[in-house]
Design an enzyme around this catalytic site. Sequence first.
Site, PDB file in Angstrom:
ATOM      1  N   GLY A 137       0.767  -1.419  -0.109  1.00 44.77           N
ATOM      2  CA  GLY A 137      -0.156  -0.026   0.088  1.00 44.77           C
ATOM      3  C   GLY A 137       0.795   1.174   0.140  1.00 44.77           C
ATOM      4  O   GLY A 137       0.314   2.325   0.192  1.00 44.77           O
TER       5      GLY A 137
ATOM      6  N   GLY B  52       2.023   2.527  -2.577  1.00 46.93           N
ATOM      7  CA  GLY B  52       1.701   3.201  -3.646  1.00 46.93           C
ATOM      8  C   GLY B  52       0.182   3.546  -3.700  1.00 46.93           C
ATOM      9  O   GLY B  52      -0.386   3.879  -4.683  1.00 46.93           O
TER      10      GLY B  52
ATOM     11  N   GLU C 219      -5.446  -4.591  -4.777  1.00 48.94           N
ATOM     12  CA  GLU C 219      -4.524  -5.412  -4.788  1.00 48.94           C
ATOM     13  C   GLU C 219      -4.903  -6.783  -3.782  1.00 48.94           C
ATOM     14  O   GLU C 219      -4.915  -8.056  -4.144  1.00 48.94           O
ATOM     15  CB  GLU C 219      -3.151  -5.020  -4.014  1.00 48.94           C
ATOM     16  CG  GLU C 219      -2.442  -3.977  -5.132  1.00 48.94           C
ATOM     17  CD  GLU C 219      -1.277  -3.302  -4.487  1.00 48.94           C
ATOM     18  OE1 GLU C 219      -0.431  -2.906  -5.284  1.00 48.94           O
ATOM     19  OE2 GLU C 219      -1.230  -3.599  -3.195  1.00 48.94           O
TER      20      GLU C 219
END
Length: 239
Positions: free
Chosen positions: A103, A105, A111
């Site tokens: 996380g 990014g 995801e």
Amino acid sequence: MSTGASLVEKAKKSAAYQAVDENFPENAKVVGVGSGSTVIYVAERIGQLKNKESFVCIPTGFQSKQLIIDNGLRLGTIEQYPEVDIAFDGADEVDTELNLIKGGGACLFQEKLVAAAASKFVVVADFRKRSPSKLGIQWRKGIPIEIVPCAYAKVIKELKSMGATTVDLRQGGSAKAGPVVTDNNNFLIDADFGEVADPAKLHTDIKQLVGVVETGLFVQMADKTYFGEESGDVKCWSK
Ligand SMILES: O=C[C@H](O)[C@H](O)[C@H](O)COP(=O)(O)O
């Protein structure tokens, strides 16, 4: 002579290429493509496959969708294909039990959705992401937590009372005034709990707070992690 930055880039590429080469199922129909700077090389390698018309790729966010399109791959959605044969993704930190922090990014929710739908989950990373033991040693920015925007003040207060030493609403910095907004129109909190003794418990405790959508703790989800080394080698940890 390679600089530090180019060594890291080479490490990411070697890990990603080897992960795809050793794990891509011959008869794959649905493939998850994660987010971040290491997955760029995963998408590149998948894009080189001769049979790329025979499977669809499921993105984990906007950047991932672009990677799929740019590499000439077929794009699908998790709503159309809730069963994924294999998913590839990066990580911010990997512990010796293959638990992950993700996380960094801002892409953790989709995801985790795609990884949870996948029969096999393969992680790609460079040598800087490997913890010598627990999570929270290499990645010092805190655990990313996706929250519904109006809940931020309440959740920050609760994370502090749970023992987080620093709790920040992630800001866009020079790229955006105000908080980062995720691909799901939510906010992100980074909460530093130091070295994480029990990632499963911490994940469950955080997830119970009203307003939390998902945490960046991926507990016992990864089947394998490929680390690109400074030496140019690739090391693989598997369950
Ligand atoms: O939110 C971003 C994702 O979890 C990434 O997979 C993670 O931050 C690793 O990214 P990178 O490969 O750029 O280090």
